[in-house]
Design a protein around this motif. Sequence first.
Motif, PDB file in Angstrom:
ATOM      1  N   MET A 217      -6.053  -1.956   9.362  1.00 51.77           N
ATOM      2  CA  MET A 217      -4.867  -2.513   8.701  1.00 51.77           C
ATOM      3  C   MET A 217      -4.071  -3.377   9.659  1.00 51.77           C
ATOM      4  O   MET A 217      -3.544  -4.399   9.315  1.00 51.77           O
ATOM      5  CB  MET A 217      -3.986  -1.389   8.142  1.00 51.77           C
ATOM      6  CG  MET A 217      -2.802  -1.882   7.306  1.00 51.77           C
ATOM      7  SD  MET A 217      -2.010  -0.592   6.339  1.00 51.77           S
ATOM      8  CE  MET A 217      -1.271   0.424   7.623  1.00 51.77           C
ATOM      9  N   ASN A 218      -3.974  -2.955  10.940  1.00 51.51           N
ATOM     10  CA  ASN A 218      -3.314  -3.748  11.965  1.00 51.51           C
ATOM     11  C   ASN A 218      -3.897  -3.376  13.324  1.00 51.51           C
ATOM     12  O   ASN A 218      -4.810  -2.565  13.419  1.00 51.51           O
ATOM     13  CB  ASN A 218      -1.791  -3.527  11.937  1.00 51.51           C
ATOM     14  CG  ASN A 218      -1.428  -2.058  12.071  1.00 51.51           C
ATOM     15  OD1 ASN A 218      -1.868  -1.387  13.013  1.00 51.51           O
ATOM     16  ND2 ASN A 218      -0.651  -1.534  11.143  1.00 51.51           N
TER      17      ASN A 218
ATOM     18  N   LYS B 114      -7.575  -4.294  -0.523  1.00 47.65           N
ATOM     19  CA  LYS B 114      -6.150  -4.636  -0.414  1.00 47.65           C
ATOM     20  C   LYS B 114      -5.238  -3.586  -1.038  1.00 47.65           C
ATOM     21  O   LYS B 114      -4.149  -3.301  -0.521  1.00 47.65           O
ATOM     22  CB  LYS B 114      -5.896  -6.003  -1.041  1.00 47.65           C
ATOM     23  CG  LYS B 114      -6.479  -7.158  -0.232  1.00 47.65           C
ATOM     24  CD  LYS B 114      -6.136  -8.505  -0.846  1.00 47.65           C
ATOM     25  CE  LYS B 114      -6.706  -9.641  -0.003  1.00 47.65           C
ATOM     26  NZ  LYS B 114      -6.382 -10.977  -0.588  1.00 47.65           N
ATOM     27  N   VAL B 115      -5.650  -3.003  -2.158  1.00 48.40           N
ATOM     28  CA  VAL B 115      -4.818  -1.960  -2.774  1.00 48.40           C
ATOM     29  C   VAL B 115      -4.787  -0.723  -1.886  1.00 48.40           C
ATOM     30  O   VAL B 115      -3.735  -0.091  -1.698  1.00 48.40           O
ATOM     31  CB  VAL B 115      -5.331  -1.611  -4.188  1.00 48.40           C
ATOM     32  CG1 VAL B 115      -4.540  -0.434  -4.772  1.00 48.40           C
ATOM     33  CG2 VAL B 115      -5.221  -2.824  -5.113  1.00 48.40           C
ATOM     34  N   VAL B 116      -5.925  -0.375  -1.307  1.00 42.90           N
ATOM     35  CA  VAL B 116      -5.995   0.783  -0.411  1.00 42.90           C
ATOM     36  C   VAL B 116      -5.124   0.550   0.824  1.00 42.90           C
ATOM     37  O   VAL B 116      -4.393   1.449   1.270  1.00 42.90           O
ATOM     38  CB  VAL B 116      -7.467   1.061  -0.025  1.00 42.90           C
ATOM     39  CG1 VAL B 116      -7.551   2.124   1.059  1.00 42.90           C
ATOM     40  CG2 VAL B 116      -8.259   1.489  -1.258  1.00 42.90           C
ATOM     41  N   GLN B 117      -5.182  -0.650   1.383  1.00 46.97           N
ATOM     42  CA  GLN B 117      -4.328  -0.960   2.528  1.00 46.97           C
ATOM     43  C   GLN B 117      -2.847  -0.904   2.144  1.00 46.97           C
ATOM     44  O   GLN B 117      -2.015  -0.434   2.927  1.00 46.97           O
ATOM     45  CB  GLN B 117      -4.678  -2.335   3.089  1.00 46.97           C
ATOM     46  CG  GLN B 117      -6.052  -2.396   3.738  1.00 46.97           C
ATOM     47  CD  GLN B 117      -6.246  -3.657   4.546  1.00 46.97           C
ATOM     48  OE1 GLN B 117      -5.568  -3.886   5.530  1.00 46.97           O
ATOM     49  NE2 GLN B 117      -7.173  -4.499   4.114  1.00 46.97           N
ATOM     50  N   MET B 118      -2.513  -1.384   0.948  1.00 44.08           N
ATOM     51  CA  MET B 118      -1.136  -1.310   0.480  1.00 44.08           C
ATOM     52  C   MET B 118      -0.672   0.136   0.372  1.00 44.08           C
ATOM     53  O   MET B 118       0.460   0.475   0.749  1.00 44.08           O
ATOM     54  CB  MET B 118      -1.004  -2.017  -0.876  1.00 44.08           C
ATOM     55  CG  MET B 118       0.401  -1.977  -1.482  1.00 44.08           C
ATOM     56  SD  MET B 118       0.845  -0.394  -2.264  1.00 44.08           S
ATOM     57  CE  MET B 118      -0.468  -0.206  -3.463  1.00 44.08           C
TER      58      MET B 118
ATOM     59  N   ASP C 135      -3.580   5.259  10.434  1.00 39.78           N
ATOM     60  CA  ASP C 135      -2.357   4.529  10.761  1.00 39.78           C
ATOM     61  C   ASP C 135      -1.209   5.524  10.861  1.00 39.78           C
ATOM     62  O   ASP C 135      -1.031   6.369   9.975  1.00 39.78           O
ATOM     63  CB  ASP C 135      -2.057   3.486   9.688  1.00 39.78           C
ATOM     64  CG  ASP C 135      -3.100   2.379   9.675  1.00 39.78           C
ATOM     65  OD1 ASP C 135      -3.042   1.529  10.566  1.00 39.78           O
ATOM     66  OD2 ASP C 135      -3.972   2.392   8.785  1.00 39.78           O
ATOM     67  N   ARG C 136      -0.439   5.389  11.947  1.00 39.87           N
ATOM     68  CA  ARG C 136       0.641   6.338  12.212  1.00 39.87           C
ATOM     69  C   ARG C 136       2.000   5.651  12.101  1.00 39.87           C
ATOM     70  O   ARG C 136       2.153   4.497  12.527  1.00 39.87           O
ATOM     71  CB  ARG C 136       0.478   6.958  13.603  1.00 39.87           C
ATOM     72  CG  ARG C 136      -0.856   7.680  13.772  1.00 39.87           C
ATOM     73  CD  ARG C 136      -0.984   8.360  15.120  1.00 39.87           C
ATOM     74  NE  ARG C 136      -2.330   8.901  15.297  1.00 39.87           N
ATOM     75  CZ  ARG C 136      -2.735  10.071  14.826  1.00 39.87           C
ATOM     76  NH1 ARG C 136      -1.872  10.832  14.152  1.00 39.87           N
ATOM     77  NH2 ARG C 136      -3.971  10.488  15.023  1.00 39.87           N
TER      78      ARG C 136
ATOM     79  N   PHE D 272       2.724   4.663   2.501  1.00 38.11           N
ATOM     80  CA  PHE D 272       2.852   6.006   3.072  1.00 38.11           C
ATOM     81  C   PHE D 272       3.387   5.941   4.501  1.00 38.11           C
ATOM     82  O   PHE D 272       4.268   6.718   4.877  1.00 38.11           O
ATOM     83  CB  PHE D 272       1.510   6.729   3.032  1.00 38.11           C
ATOM     84  CG  PHE D 272       1.222   7.423   1.729  1.00 38.11           C
ATOM     85  CD1 PHE D 272       1.796   8.653   1.436  1.00 38.11           C
ATOM     86  CD2 PHE D 272       0.388   6.842   0.784  1.00 38.11           C
ATOM     87  CE1 PHE D 272       1.546   9.299   0.233  1.00 38.11           C
ATOM     88  CE2 PHE D 272       0.129   7.479  -0.430  1.00 38.11           C
ATOM     89  CZ  PHE D 272       0.710   8.706  -0.707  1.00 38.11           C
ATOM     90  N   VAL D 273       2.863   5.015   5.310  1.00 38.47           N
ATOM     91  CA  VAL D 273       3.326   4.897   6.691  1.00 38.47           C
ATOM     92  C   VAL D 273       4.817   4.553   6.720  1.00 38.47           C
ATOM     93  O   VAL D 273       5.581   5.091   7.541  1.00 38.47           O
ATOM     94  CB  VAL D 273       2.493   3.835   7.446  1.00 38.47           C
ATOM     95  CG1 VAL D 273       3.145   3.463   8.771  1.00 38.47           C
ATOM     96  CG2 VAL D 273       1.083   4.359   7.691  1.00 38.47           C
ATOM     97  N   GLN D 274       5.248   3.678   5.834  1.00 35.42           N
ATOM     98  CA  GLN D 274       6.662   3.304   5.772  1.00 35.42           C
ATOM     99  C   GLN D 274       7.549   4.519   5.524  1.00 35.42           C
ATOM    100  O   GLN D 274       8.694   4.574   5.991  1.00 35.42           O
ATOM    101  CB  GLN D 274       6.876   2.273   4.663  1.00 35.42           C
ATOM    102  CG  GLN D 274       8.318   1.780   4.530  1.00 35.42           C
ATOM    103  CD  GLN D 274       8.456   0.706   3.476  1.00 35.42           C
ATOM    104  OE1 GLN D 274       7.596  -0.175   3.364  1.00 35.42           O
ATOM    105  NE2 GLN D 274       9.507   0.758   2.693  1.00 35.42           N
TER     106      GLN D 274
END
Length: 211
Positions: free
Chosen positions: A1-2, A50-54, A22-23, A59-61
């Motif tokens: 994702m990043n 893209k939906v999975v990454q979104m 992703d943390r 969740f990370v947010q």
Amino acid sequence: MNAHTESSFIPGPAGPLELAIDRPTVPRPDGGVAVIAHPHPLFGGTLHNKVVQMLARAFVQQGWVAVRFHFRGVGGSAGVHDHGVGELDDLLAVVGACAAEPVPLALAGFSFGGYVAAAAAARLGAQRPVQALVLVAPAASRFTLPVLDAELHERTLVVHGEVDDTVPLAAVLDWARPQGLPITVVPGGEHFFHGRLPLLKSLVVRHLRAL
């Protein structure tokens, strides 16, 4: 994702399973973990969808550790496609490896992954409570989605596009109606939510904030 996404592998029922973790910058005090399932492997579904990454970003947010993974036979995961049966075992293996109790558990999935996430929530039941369940365009027209425990309804978000021609909205309503389970419909939205991913993310974030 990043650039900060961690790549990892865990033992799975059919061999190693590939993970992307992703943390959050500011984690939840209780260390919640969200396991997110991708669309159908035979139609190009991967953890990079893209939906999975979104879903992972949402969740990370909100302070969750987001764990995406490749089902068996996809990417670096061993094995071959098993029509949802083995894929349920894959998801449960990820839960066991990454979200052992007492860490709060969330499950999420898109399309085929939505079906598998719902099946996992039903399988886990009271023995491993799911604090949040997010299903985006769950594949109700192609698989038999389980009846969810009524106690889980208030912690469940189901989002579907009005004009989804891959999984018709009517199929999801037919599944949800006998349960009295609300569905959030995105007007004009199709299966992949093109142009509506920011709205989809805001719906997920709002749901998580309300828990």
